[in-house]
Design an enzyme around this catalytic site. Structure first.
Site, mmCIF file in Angstrom:
data_model
loop_
_atom_site.group_PDB
_atom_site.id
_atom_site.type_symbol
_atom_site.label_atom_id
_atom_site.label_comp_id
_atom_site.label_asym_id
_atom_site.label_seq_id
_atom_site.Cartn_x
_atom_site.Cartn_y
_atom_site.Cartn_z
ATOM 1 N N GLU A 186 -19.072 95.395 22.724
ATOM 2 C CA GLU A 186 -19.252 94.376 21.775
ATOM 3 C C GLU A 186 -20.964 94.890 21.140
ATOM 4 O O GLU A 186 -21.545 95.599 21.760
ATOM 5 C CB GLU A 186 -19.294 93.027 22.084
ATOM 6 C CG GLU A 186 -18.029 92.697 22.546
ATOM 7 C CD GLU A 186 -17.747 91.358 22.736
ATOM 8 O OE1 GLU A 186 -16.414 90.860 22.905
ATOM 9 O OE2 GLU A 186 -19.091 90.497 23.261
ATOM 10 N N CYS A 243 -12.982 98.336 19.803
ATOM 11 C CA CYS A 243 -12.000 97.879 20.743
ATOM 12 C C CYS A 243 -11.886 98.900 21.769
ATOM 13 O O CYS A 243 -12.313 100.471 21.507
ATOM 14 C CB CYS A 243 -10.725 97.979 19.995
ATOM 15 S SG CYS A 243 -10.919 96.515 18.609
ATOM 16 N N GLU A 263 -8.896 100.177 22.721
ATOM 17 C CA GLU A 263 -8.016 101.268 22.409
ATOM 18 C C GLU A 263 -8.526 102.333 21.429
ATOM 19 O O GLU A 263 -8.394 103.415 21.770
ATOM 20 C CB GLU A 263 -7.019 100.546 21.487
ATOM 21 C CG GLU A 263 -6.017 99.484 22.360
ATOM 22 C CD GLU A 263 -6.682 98.054 22.149
ATOM 23 O OE1 GLU A 263 -5.895 97.150 22.311
ATOM 24 O OE2 GLU A 263 -8.079 98.180 21.913
ATOM 25 N N CYS A 271 -4.989 95.437 18.055
ATOM 26 C CA CYS A 271 -5.053 94.771 16.842
ATOM 27 C C CYS A 271 -4.479 96.166 16.058
ATOM 28 O O CYS A 271 -4.330 97.067 16.003
ATOM 29 C CB CYS A 271 -6.733 94.926 16.413
ATOM 30 S SG CYS A 271 -7.455 96.264 16.440
ATOM 31 N N CYS A 323 -6.311 99.411 15.719
ATOM 32 C CA CYS A 323 -6.138 100.403 16.964
ATOM 33 C C CYS A 323 -4.612 100.736 16.926
ATOM 34 O O CYS A 323 -4.130 101.873 17.256
ATOM 35 C CB CYS A 323 -6.347 99.472 18.185
ATOM 36 S SG CYS A 323 -8.145 99.151 18.289
#
Length: 146
Positions: A46, A55, A57, A99, A102
């Site tokens: 983050e 992310c 992934e 998501c 990804c």
């Protein structure tokens, strides 16, 4: 659950422990399994400027590409949850799945080897297992640019 899948899920949970998630507190790990048995792990990172967060992934795909992997992706496990006081990841009741961004990144890597990897989302006590093509039907990829 077969041993390679059990090991892959464990690798995703292990990766989640390394997440940098000071804002959401939600740690995500991804583990990519390749046809030669190699596993590439990564965690979410983050950022105070939320849009710059990465992310797990996406980080795993970038790491795999950096290692020279072009295709051969057979499975992806994703695990996420809050970290307890000891740093262990407490999985939630719903499976964690990639998501849209990804899914597209995973598709690009898989398309290079013409595979349709199994995507395994983890939850507390259960797994959701689907082919990537079911998560991203009619995907746009390298073949569309020919």
């Amino acid at each position: 659950m077969s041993e390679p899948i059990t090991d892959l899920v464990a690798a995703a949970i292990e990766a989640a422990r390394n997440a940098y998630a000071p804002y959401s507190g939600f740690h995500v790990g991804a583990a990519l399994l390749f046809d030669d048995g190699a596993v590439v792990q990564a965690a979410n990172v983050e950022n105070a400027s939320y849009g710059l967060s990465l992310c797990a992934e996406a980080n795993a795909v970038a790491r795999a590409m950096t290692e020279g992997r072009r295709g051969g992706l057979v499975a992806v496990a994703i695990a996420g949850g809050k970290a307890d006081a000891a740093g262990a990841i407490v999985l939630g009741p719903e499976p964690v799945m990639p998501c849209g961004r990804c899914r597209q990144m995973l598709h690009e890597l898989a398309a290079l080897g013409e595979t349709d990897p199994e995507v395994i989302g983890t939850a507390d006590g259960s797994l959701t297992r689907l082919p990537l093509s079911a998560l991203l039907p009619h995907a746009f990829g390298p073949a569309n640019l020919a």
